[in-house]
Write an enzyme that holds these catalytic residues in place. Structure first.
Site, PDB file in Angstrom:
ATOM      1  N   ARG A 146      -5.899  -0.398  23.529  1.00 19.88           N
ATOM      2  CA  ARG A 146      -5.491   0.583  24.517  1.00 19.88           C
ATOM      3  C   ARG A 146      -5.764  -0.002  25.892  1.00 19.88           C
ATOM      4  O   ARG A 146      -6.905  -0.305  26.213  1.00 19.88           O
ATOM      5  CB  ARG A 146      -6.318   1.850  24.283  1.00 19.88           C
ATOM      6  CG  ARG A 146      -5.780   3.049  24.957  1.00 19.88           C
ATOM      7  CD  ARG A 146      -6.490   4.277  24.459  1.00 19.88           C
ATOM      8  NE  ARG A 146      -7.823   4.415  25.006  1.00 19.88           N
ATOM      9  CZ  ARG A 146      -8.411   5.576  25.258  1.00 19.88           C
ATOM     10  NH1 ARG A 146      -7.770   6.705  24.987  1.00 19.88           N
ATOM     11  NH2 ARG A 146      -9.611   5.633  25.744  1.00 19.88           N
ATOM     12  N   THR A 182      -3.764   2.068  31.862  1.00 19.26           N
ATOM     13  CA  THR A 182      -2.665   2.998  31.559  1.00 19.26           C
ATOM     14  C   THR A 182      -2.965   3.877  30.348  1.00 19.26           C
ATOM     15  O   THR A 182      -2.286   4.877  30.126  1.00 19.26           O
ATOM     16  CB  THR A 182      -1.383   2.208  31.224  1.00 19.26           C
ATOM     17  OG1 THR A 182      -1.624   1.455  30.018  1.00 19.26           O
ATOM     18  CG2 THR A 182      -1.005   1.257  32.345  1.00 19.26           C
ATOM     19  N   ASP A 205     -17.177   4.565  22.399  1.00 21.46           N
ATOM     20  CA  ASP A 205     -16.157   3.569  22.046  1.00 21.46           C
ATOM     21  C   ASP A 205     -16.447   3.047  20.637  1.00 21.46           C
ATOM     22  O   ASP A 205     -17.424   2.318  20.415  1.00 21.46           O
ATOM     23  CB  ASP A 205     -16.180   2.423  23.062  1.00 21.46           C
ATOM     24  CG  ASP A 205     -15.029   1.450  22.831  1.00 21.46           C
ATOM     25  OD1 ASP A 205     -14.896   0.947  21.692  1.00 21.46           O
ATOM     26  OD2 ASP A 205     -14.259   1.197  23.766  1.00 21.46           O
ATOM     27  N   ASP A 253     -16.625  -0.869  20.135  1.00 21.80           N
ATOM     28  CA  ASP A 253     -17.827  -1.466  20.725  1.00 21.80           C
ATOM     29  C   ASP A 253     -19.070  -1.116  19.912  1.00 21.80           C
ATOM     30  O   ASP A 253     -19.957  -1.952  19.712  1.00 21.80           O
ATOM     31  CB  ASP A 253     -17.999  -0.991  22.172  1.00 21.80           C
ATOM     32  CG  ASP A 253     -17.037  -1.703  23.118  1.00 21.80           C
ATOM     33  OD1 ASP A 253     -16.482  -2.742  22.733  1.00 21.80           O
ATOM     34  OD2 ASP A 253     -16.854  -1.201  24.240  1.00 21.80           O
TER      35      ASP A 253
HETATM   36  C1  PRP Z   1      -9.647   2.773  20.281  1.00 22.59           C
HETATM   37  C2  PRP Z   1      -9.616   3.429  18.924  1.00 22.59           C
HETATM   38  C3  PRP Z   1      -8.161   3.752  18.742  1.00 22.59           C
HETATM   39  C4  PRP Z   1      -7.729   4.070  20.146  1.00 22.59           C
HETATM   40  C5  PRP Z   1      -7.613   5.554  20.277  1.00 22.59           C
HETATM   41  O1  PRP Z   1      -9.231   1.454  20.187  1.00 22.59           O
HETATM   42  O2  PRP Z   1     -10.128   2.633  17.901  1.00 22.59           O
HETATM   43  O3  PRP Z   1      -7.388   2.688  18.210  1.00 22.59           O
HETATM   44  O4  PRP Z   1      -8.740   3.576  21.024  1.00 22.59           O
HETATM   45  O5  PRP Z   1      -7.135   5.893  21.518  1.00 22.59           O
HETATM   46  P1  PRP Z   1      -5.702   6.562  21.752  1.00 22.59           P
HETATM   47  O6  PRP Z   1      -5.556   7.635  20.718  1.00 22.59           O
HETATM   48  O7  PRP Z   1      -5.819   7.104  23.139  1.00 22.59           O
HETATM   49  O8  PRP Z   1      -4.657   5.496  21.631  1.00 22.59           O
HETATM   50  P2  PRP Z   1      -9.311   0.423  21.404  1.00 22.59           P
HETATM   51  O9  PRP Z   1      -8.035   0.391  22.143  1.00 22.59           O
HETATM   52  O10 PRP Z   1     -10.551   0.686  22.196  1.00 22.59           O
HETATM   53  O11 PRP Z   1      -9.395  -0.966  20.668  1.00 22.59           O
HETATM   54  P3  PRP Z   1     -10.498  -1.581  19.676  1.00 22.59           P
HETATM   55  O12 PRP Z   1     -10.373  -0.844  18.368  1.00 22.59           O
HETATM   56  O13 PRP Z   1     -10.066  -2.988  19.583  1.00 22.59           O
HETATM   57  O14 PRP Z   1     -11.844  -1.401  20.296  1.00 22.59           O
HETATM   58  N1  URA Z   2     -11.296   5.184  21.775  1.00 23.98           N
HETATM   59  C1  URA Z   2     -12.605   5.252  21.436  1.00 23.98           C
HETATM   60  O1  URA Z   2     -13.146   4.314  20.822  1.00 23.98           O
HETATM   61  N2  URA Z   2     -13.290   6.358  21.753  1.00 23.98           N
HETATM   62  C2  URA Z   2     -12.737   7.394  22.403  1.00 23.98           C
HETATM   63  O2  URA Z   2     -13.434   8.408  22.661  1.00 23.98           O
HETATM   64  C3  URA Z   2     -11.390   7.304  22.769  1.00 23.98           C
HETATM   65  C4  URA Z   2     -10.695   6.193  22.439  1.00 23.98           C
END
Ligand code: PRP
Ligand code: URA
Length: 210
Positions: A105, A109, A201, A204
């Site tokens: 994400r 944006t 997150d 993380d």
């Molecule tokens: C996080 C989570 C989802 C997304 C959710 O991933 O694991 O995939 O955000 O957010 P949304 O519903 O607003 O799209 P992130 O983009 O942080 O990537 P990661 O899993 O690599 O940490």
């Molecule tokens: N992605 C995450 O990992 N946590 C949130 O709360 C939203 C998006």
């Protein structure tokens, strides 16, 4: 929210509380996500079809019993946080094939950016369960499912730990055919697109980054 199922088993809810706590470190967070994924797998597979077979038991021949009727399953974690749910699912669905969709994400944006897709060759014949701990704005899940459908997937479910109502609503609009399974439906998104109260997150916390 007719196609949204909150799996409110007490063990799921208990473990989710420890997942949410900010004091929970990476090792425990990872183990708890794994355990909750297994418990959710148990619930989500309740409707798998069975068929009758005949077995000889030590007591009698030709007893009628039931086995799974061979539905082909597929798991599709959204990288990277979805990976944390795979092993727990595979414990209960060992024959599932596993595809991967890589999305992140964009922090500015909040839109998903696809960077990797690798799927089983027969996804059109498989019942797919898309895995991601978080359904926040819904952008990532919607985009991942667009990607699966454009490659032929027909039967898809989405399994997340925690969702915001905003993300659920957008998912339902974009993919009304996809049932959504959650451990919790939270209150809202904050102005940074984080789920409130949420768990922070997920990627993380699973991987000890940031
Ligand atoms: C996080 C989570 C989802 C997304 C959710 O991933 O694991 O995939 O955000 O957010 P949304 O519903 O607003 O799209 P992130 O983009 O942080 O990537 P990661 O899993 O690599 O940490
Ligand atoms: N992605 C995450 O990992 N946590 C949130 O709360 C939203 C998006």
């Amino acid at each position: 929210m007719s196609n949204v199922y909150v799996l409110d088993h007490p063990l799921i809810q208990h473990k989710l509380t420890y997942i949410r706590k900010k004091e929970t470190g990476t090792k425990d967070f990872r183990e708890l996500v794994d355990e909750v994924a297994t418990l959710m797998a148990f619930e989500i597979t309740r409707d798998l079809p069975l068929e009758d077979v005949s077995v000889d038991t030590p007591v009698v021949d030709n007893a009628t019993a039931q086995v799974l009727s061979g539905k082909k399953m597929g798991l599709v974690p959204i990288l990277r946080a979805g990976l944390g749910m795979v092993d727990g699912m595979v414990d209960l669905i060992p024959a599932a094939k596993i595809g991967h969709v890589g999305l992140y994400r964009d922090p500015e944006t909040l839109k998903p950016v696809e960077y990797y897709v690798k799927l089983p060759s027969d996804i059109e014949d498989r019942e797919l369960i898309v895995l991601d701990p978080m359904l926040a704005t819904g952008g990532s899940a919607i985009e991942a499912i667009n990607s699966l459908k454009s490659r032929g997937a027909k039967q898809i479910r989405l399994m997340c730990l925690v969702a915001a109502p905003e993300g659920v609503e957008l998912m339902q609009e974009a993919h009304p055919d996809v049932d959504i399974y959650l451990a919790a439906l939270d209150e809202k998104l904050n102005d940074k697109g984080y789920i409130v109260p949420g768990l922070g997150d997920a990627g993380d916390r699973l991987y000890g980054t940031k």
